[in-house]
Design a protein around this motif. Structure first.
Motif, short mmCIF file in Angstrom:
data_model
loop_
_atom_site.label_atom_id
_atom_site.label_comp_id
_atom_site.label_asym_id
_atom_site.label_seq_id
_atom_site.Cartn_x
_atom_site.Cartn_y
_atom_site.Cartn_z
N ARG A 1 60.93 188.15 90.69
CA ARG A 1 60.44 188.28 89.31
C ARG A 1 60.85 189.62 88.70
NH1 ARG A 1 54.41 185.54 89.80
NH2 ARG A 1 55.17 183.43 90.24
N THR A 2 60.91 190.67 89.51
CA THR A 2 61.36 191.97 89.01
C THR A 2 62.83 191.91 88.60
OG1 THR A 2 59.71 193.18 90.30
CG2 THR A 2 61.66 194.41 89.60
N LEU A 3 63.67 191.33 89.46
CA LEU A 3 65.09 191.22 89.13
C LEU A 3 65.28 190.39 87.86
CD1 LEU A 3 68.10 191.68 89.70
CD2 LEU A 3 68.02 189.61 91.13
N ALA A 4 64.56 189.29 87.75
CA ALA A 4 64.67 188.46 86.55
C ALA A 4 64.28 189.27 85.30
CB ALA A 4 63.78 187.22 86.68
N ARG A 5 63.18 190.01 85.39
CA ARG A 5 62.74 190.83 84.26
C ARG A 5 63.80 191.88 83.90
NH1 ARG A 5 58.07 191.50 85.96
NH2 ARG A 5 58.40 193.32 87.22
N GLU A 6 64.41 192.51 84.93
CA GLU A 6 65.47 193.49 84.69
C GLU A 6 66.67 192.85 84.00
OE1 GLU A 6 66.15 195.00 88.63
OE2 GLU A 6 64.42 196.37 88.53
N TRP B 1 59.21 185.59 82.93
CA TRP B 1 58.60 184.58 83.79
C TRP B 1 57.69 183.71 82.94
CZ3 TRP B 1 53.45 183.73 85.49
CH2 TRP B 1 53.34 182.78 86.52
N VAL B 2 57.82 182.39 83.09
CA VAL B 2 57.03 181.45 82.31
C VAL B 2 56.01 180.74 83.19
CG1 VAL B 2 57.11 179.36 80.88
CG2 VAL B 2 58.92 181.08 80.69
N ALA B 3 56.47 180.23 84.34
CA ALA B 3 55.57 179.42 85.16
C ALA B 3 56.15 179.24 86.55
CB ALA B 3 55.36 178.04 84.53
N VAL B 4 55.28 178.83 87.46
CA VAL B 4 55.72 178.34 88.76
C VAL B 4 55.20 176.90 88.86
CG1 VAL B 4 53.73 179.32 89.98
CG2 VAL B 4 55.78 178.70 91.26
N VAL C 1 59.36 170.88 96.53
CA VAL C 1 59.94 172.16 96.14
C VAL C 1 59.02 172.90 95.18
CG1 VAL C 1 61.22 171.26 94.16
CG2 VAL C 1 62.13 173.24 95.39
N ARG C 2 59.14 174.22 95.19
CA ARG C 2 58.44 175.07 94.24
C ARG C 2 59.50 175.68 93.34
NH1 ARG C 2 55.72 179.60 97.01
NH2 ARG C 2 57.01 181.00 95.82
N LEU C 3 59.26 175.63 92.03
CA LEU C 3 60.22 176.16 91.06
C LEU C 3 59.60 177.31 90.27
CD1 LEU C 3 61.52 172.79 89.56
CD2 LEU C 3 62.60 174.16 91.36
N GLU C 4 60.32 178.41 90.21
CA GLU C 4 59.96 179.51 89.33
C GLU C 4 60.75 179.28 88.04
OE1 GLU C 4 58.02 182.41 89.83
OE2 GLU C 4 57.32 181.53 91.71
N ALA D 1 71.11 174.25 76.10
CA ALA D 1 72.51 174.26 75.70
C ALA D 1 73.28 175.30 76.50
CB ALA D 1 72.62 174.53 74.20
N LEU D 2 74.33 174.87 77.16
CA LEU D 2 75.15 175.72 78.03
C LEU D 2 74.30 176.45 79.08
CD1 LEU D 2 77.81 177.20 75.57
CD2 LEU D 2 77.95 175.14 76.99
N LEU D 3 73.17 175.84 79.44
CA LEU D 3 72.24 176.37 80.46
C LEU D 3 71.74 177.77 80.10
CD1 LEU D 3 73.95 175.20 83.78
CD2 LEU D 3 72.63 173.89 82.12
N SER D 4 71.67 178.06 78.79
CA SER D 4 71.38 179.43 78.37
C SER D 4 69.94 179.69 77.94
CB SER D 4 72.32 179.81 77.22
OG SER D 4 72.07 179.01 76.09
N ASP D 5 69.09 178.67 77.84
CA ASP D 5 67.74 178.87 77.32
C ASP D 5 66.72 179.29 78.37
OD1 ASP D 5 68.69 178.12 74.84
OD2 ASP D 5 68.04 176.05 75.05
N ALA D 6 66.87 178.78 79.57
CA ALA D 6 65.90 179.05 80.63
C ALA D 6 66.61 178.96 81.98
CB ALA D 6 64.76 178.03 80.57
N VAL D 7 65.93 179.46 83.00
CA VAL D 7 66.47 179.42 84.36
C VAL D 7 65.39 178.88 85.27
CG1 VAL D 7 67.44 180.79 86.24
CG2 VAL D 7 67.91 181.45 83.88
#
Length: 195
Positions: free
Chosen positions: A166-171, A176-179, A50-53, A143-149
């Motif tokens: 990536r655009t939707l995430a930025r909005e 974006w941190v890494a893939v 798998v590839r993770l963003e 914590a509560l899945l709130s730090d990163a996605v």
């Protein structure tokens, strides 16, 4: 300190923190962690197809949950909760496809949400990102899945689909941190980091 007192009932009892999070950070990628029959922690890096963003929500102060503040509710869990989460993680580690891993990420988040262990904004982000073409699964972290996605994406996702994600995430205020390519060419894992 004292957070073990708030832990859900489990078949494994730790006399001290396990350090699983530090091992995972040091190994990178996905790390399987368990306690052997003699009570000693064991771990191994796991390659997954798998590839993770990876996106950070750290800059969203309205979402920040103080570390361990949410642990007081853990004693209220359904007693089978730990076993159900363990089964989900086991299926993800044994999955032979990115699609199956994405499904298990979604199931894991749903199990946590059913116990009230997901920040409402994190749920909204996951719902929005899951609707994007090429997205296989979404789950928050911290914590509560709130730090990163983390977003599991199809390896044949087009550049336009990736750009739209990536655009939707930025909005939504996510950086974006890494893939991470957890299988990579010839089984070699790889990563590309943002600024």
């Amino acid at each position: 300190r004292g957070y073990r007192a708030h832990s859900a009932p489990s078949t494994v009892t730790f006399a001290r923190p396990s350090g699983a999070d530090l091992i995972a950070q040091a190994c990178g990628g996905t790390t399987e962690f368990w306690i052997d029959p003699e009570g000693k922690p064991q771990f191994r890096a796991v390659k997954l197809p798998v590839r993770l963003e990876i996106f950070s929500a750290a800059q969203k102060p309205e979402r920040k949950v103080r570390t361990h503040d949410h642990l007081g509710s853990l004693g209220k869990w359904d007693p089978t909760f730990s076993e159900r989460c363990g089964a989900i993680v086991g299926r993800a580690l044994g999955a032979g496809s990115a699609r199956a891993i994405g499904l298990e990420l979604n199931q894991y988040e749903a199990a946590l949400a059913a116990e009230g262990l997901v920040h409402p904004e994190a749920l909204k982000d996951a719902r929005a990102l899951r609707g994007m073409r090429g997205v296989l699964g979404v789950k928050g972290c911290g914590a509560l899945l709130s730090d990163a996605v983390i977003v599991a994406v199809d390896s044949v996702q087009t550049l336009d689909e990736l750009s739209n994600l990536r655009t939707l995430a930025r909005e939504r205020g996510l950086d974006w941190v890494a893939v991470l390519d957890l299988a990579g060419e010839n089984g070699e894992a790889g990563a590309c980091f943002g600024k």
